[in-house]
Design an enzyme around this catalytic site. Structure first.
Site, mmCIF file in Angstrom:
data_model
loop_
_atom_site.group_PDB
_atom_site.id
_atom_site.type_symbol
_atom_site.label_atom_id
_atom_site.label_comp_id
_atom_site.label_asym_id
_atom_site.label_seq_id
_atom_site.Cartn_x
_atom_site.Cartn_y
_atom_site.Cartn_z
ATOM 1 C CE LYS A 73 6.411 -0.105 11.793
ATOM 2 N NZ LYS A 73 5.809 1.100 12.378
ATOM 3 N NE ARG A 129 1.682 8.595 5.869
ATOM 4 C CZ ARG A 129 1.682 9.276 7.011
ATOM 5 N NH1 ARG A 129 1.720 10.607 6.989
ATOM 6 N NH2 ARG A 129 1.642 8.666 8.174
HETATM 7 N N1 BES Z 1 1.985 0.349 9.900
HETATM 8 C C1 BES Z 1 2.331 1.487 10.643
HETATM 9 C C2 BES Z 1 1.217 1.981 11.567
HETATM 10 C C3 BES Z 1 0.800 1.059 12.674
HETATM 11 C C4 BES Z 1 1.356 1.182 13.932
HETATM 12 C C5 BES Z 1 -0.187 0.123 12.480
HETATM 13 C C6 BES Z 1 0.940 0.355 14.953
HETATM 14 C C7 BES Z 1 -0.601 -0.693 13.500
HETATM 15 C C8 BES Z 1 -0.047 -0.567 14.734
HETATM 16 C C9 BES Z 1 2.671 2.634 9.698
HETATM 17 O O1 BES Z 1 3.240 2.258 8.505
HETATM 18 C C10 BES Z 1 3.651 3.511 10.423
HETATM 19 O O2 BES Z 1 4.660 3.021 10.806
HETATM 20 N N2 BES Z 1 3.302 4.772 10.614
HETATM 21 C C11 BES Z 1 4.121 5.676 11.321
HETATM 22 C C12 BES Z 1 3.954 7.036 10.708
HETATM 23 C C13 BES Z 1 4.940 8.055 11.211
HETATM 24 C C14 BES Z 1 6.325 7.692 10.764
HETATM 25 C C15 BES Z 1 4.537 9.409 10.694
HETATM 26 C C16 BES Z 1 3.689 5.694 12.778
HETATM 27 O O3 BES Z 1 2.506 5.569 13.052
HETATM 28 O O4 BES Z 1 4.549 5.775 13.641
HETATM 29 ZN ZN ZN Z 2 5.341 1.996 8.553
#
Ligand code: BES
Ligand code: ZN
Ligand code: ZN
Length: 540
Positions: A311, A385
């Site tokens: 990230k 997931r």
């Molecule tokens: N934990 C994150 C989602 C999240 C984002 C929670 C902001 C709370 C606030 C999750 O694991 C994630 O990073 N999801 C990705 C999925 C994508 C790669 C398909 C996302 O939401 O960008």
């Molecule tokens: Zn994530």
């Protein structure tokens, strides 16, 4: 008698463990001074001449010009001070708006500071556009503002007008005063809210327990990831539940996870130096220990760096709260136990970190989940997931009445609804109705989202495996493709997935929560469990 009011399994169980030992009304962890501490001691510690604060509600007038109307507690106090409060209110400015406060000093020796708070319209009730009980929300917001005003004055104890709904007033007080103070040397004064008067004390106590449940989730989510590692999380929850004779907590180590063939969960965990934990809680509050349980499952990523699909660093610290699903479901079970709810609940929380390392998942890797399905990890940041896939398979071992999972799963959920409501994806209208009706009462709202085949196709069209962990049109409908992915691990006919990413934190949207991790929707989960305990339909 309502079920929540039944005598608890043990007397001590009425209070959450971290509040115990402080007396029934002292709710916070480090109480610097008890409400009854000698005045000399309080004065010496800079809290003025002693005495309590008092928060009183006032309704807006029906007509623009008419006089505002006190609650019955406000009326009684005004009579006690010979009508002085009403007089002062009339001359000190415009009528009090909803959620606003006005303070008066020196009216009564027992209450040197009185905060009057605006409750909005009398008999507000359920608002069909907003999908919540506006009267309750107004009380929560007003009382929270009043209590904080008292805290700013460094008065350690405050009595609170029940405002016609003592549960909502207690929730507003306890939620409104909560702040994560653990790691600062200079701490804010801990203020203890008490019910003003003796009516509705059971409802007040119920509100305190609901709010403390949410505060426990806030505490776990706010804490830094080096303090709440998977094992520390499990130990905290175990400690909270230790005193309940009808609760069993199993802290499963990595070897157990491997034996149970949770290959998807393990593939995420192996990127981190912190060992994973599978937390399993059995709360047996039902009439029979073998009554079909409600099964809660929560995503417990104690830090989500994204892994190799790293990230951006800005804002990454918020991913310490990526265990919000685990925090809210475990806190809901702690609360259900404190309320002695008459049903069985099982809580499952896969806990690990998502980190980049030489052992971490790489984009394109294929892993195998507990049910044998293979998953291509196209993006290592879609890790939640993977944990949930295995935990959901395991959840099917318990002949559940319903399986409800909560997860800070997708940024796309935040894009869709923001912090207004938790997104609910469910295959059961019966389950939806219970969650929805619970949320109207708590004000911590839910909104139904689709589980269309349309989205399933986008995760099953995968070059190397049965499923990809991201949708093939990448960002489009991201919350829905994530839900469709989870559905591939569910055969139960009453399942709901709650995507809580949008409600994870609060800036200033919920007026009775300070800025920070929100612990939402703990109270809705508790209210939902309470309703389920009263529902004879589908008890299996
Ligand atoms: N934990 C994150 C989602 C999240 C984002 C929670 C902001 C709370 C606030 C999750 O694991 C994630 O990073 N999801 C990705 C999925 C994508 C790669 C398909 C996302 O939401 O960008
Ligand atoms: Zn994530
Ligand atoms: Zn995550």
């Amino acid at each position: 008698m309502r079920s929540w009011a039944r005598p608890p399994a043990r007397r001590a169980a009425m209070l959450l463990p971290w509040a115990r030992g402080l007396g029934a009304r002292c709710l916070n962890r480090q109480l610097p001074l008890a409400c009854g501490a000698p005045l000399r001691e309080r004065a010496a510690r800079g809290h003025g001449a002693g005495g309590k604060g008092l928060v009183l509600g006032i309704y807006s007038s029906e007509k623009d010009e008419g006089p505002a109307q006190f609650t019955s507690a406000g009326d009684a106090f005004d009579r006690l001070v010979s009508g002085k409060l009403r007089e002062l209110l009339a001359v000190c400015g415009p009528p009090l708006k909803k959620g606003k406060t006005r303070i008066f000093h020196g009216l009564h020796q027992d209450f040197p500071s009185v905060v009057v708070v605006g409750l909005g319209k009398k008999n507000a009730g359920v608002n069909d556009q907003e999908n919540w009980d506006e009267g309750k929300e107004n009380i929560r917001a007003a009382v929270a503002a009043g209590c904080r005003h008292i805290q700013d004055l460094e008065i350690p104890c405050v009595e609170v007008d029940p405002c016609g709904d003592a549960q909502a007033a207690a929730e507003g007080s306890v939620l409104g005063l909560h702040e994560y103070n653990e790691l600062k040397q200079k701490k804010k004064l801990v203020v203890t809210p008490q019910l003003h008067g003796s009516a509705e004390s059971e409802a007040w106590q119920k509100g305190v327990i609901y709010a403390e449940g949410q505060n426990l989730a806030r505490y776990l989510m706010e804490a830094p990831a080096n303090y709440i590692t998977p094992i520390k999380f499990a130990e905290q929850i175990e400690q909270k539940l230790r005193s309940f004779s009808n609760v069993k907590v199993h802290i499963r180590p990595e070897s157990w996870i491997a034996t149970h063939q949770m290959g998807a969960f393990l593939s995420v965990a192996k990127g981190s130096a912190e060992p994973p934990i599978f937390l399993e809680i059995h709360y047996l509050g039902g009439a029979n220990t073998n009554d079909s349980p409600l099964v809660f499952v929560g995503k417990g990523v104690t830090f989500d760096s994204g892994g190799i699909s790293l990230k951006p660093s800005s804002g990454m610290d918020a991913m310490r709260a990526d265990m919000g699903g685990a925090a809210t479901i475990c806190s809901a079970i702690v609360t259900a136990a404190a309320l002695n709810l008459p049903l069985n609940i099982i809580g499952l929380a896969p806990l690990c970190e998502n980190m980049p390392s030489g052992k971490a998942n790489k984009p394109g890797d294929v892993v195998r989940a507990k049910n044998g399905k293979t998953i291509q990890v196209d993006n290592t940041d879609a890790e939640g997931r993977l944990l949930l896939a295995d935990a959901l398979c395991y959840a099917h071992n318990f002949n559940a009445r319903a399986i409800v999972n909560a997860a800070t799963l997708t940024g796309a959920m935040d894009v869709a609804l923001g912090s207004a409501a938790t997104g609910v994806f469910t295959n059961s209208s019966w389950l939806w109705t219970h969650l929805y009706e619970a949320s109207i009462l708590t004000g911590d709202r839910v909104w139904r989202m689709p589980l269309f085949e349309h989205y399933t196709k986008q995760v099953t069209d995968c070059p190397l495996a049965d499923l990809s962990n991201i949708g093939k049109y990448s960002r489009a409908g991201g919350a829905c493709t994530a839900a469709a992915f989870l559905k591939e691990f569910v055969t139960a006919s009453h399942w709901a997935h709650l995507d809580i990413a949008g409600v994870m934190s609060n800036k200033d949207e919920v007026p009775y929560l300070r800025k920070g991790m929100a612990g939402r929707p703990t109270r809705t989960l508790v209210e939902f469990a309470a309703r389920l305990s009263q529902d004879s339909h589908n008890t299996k």
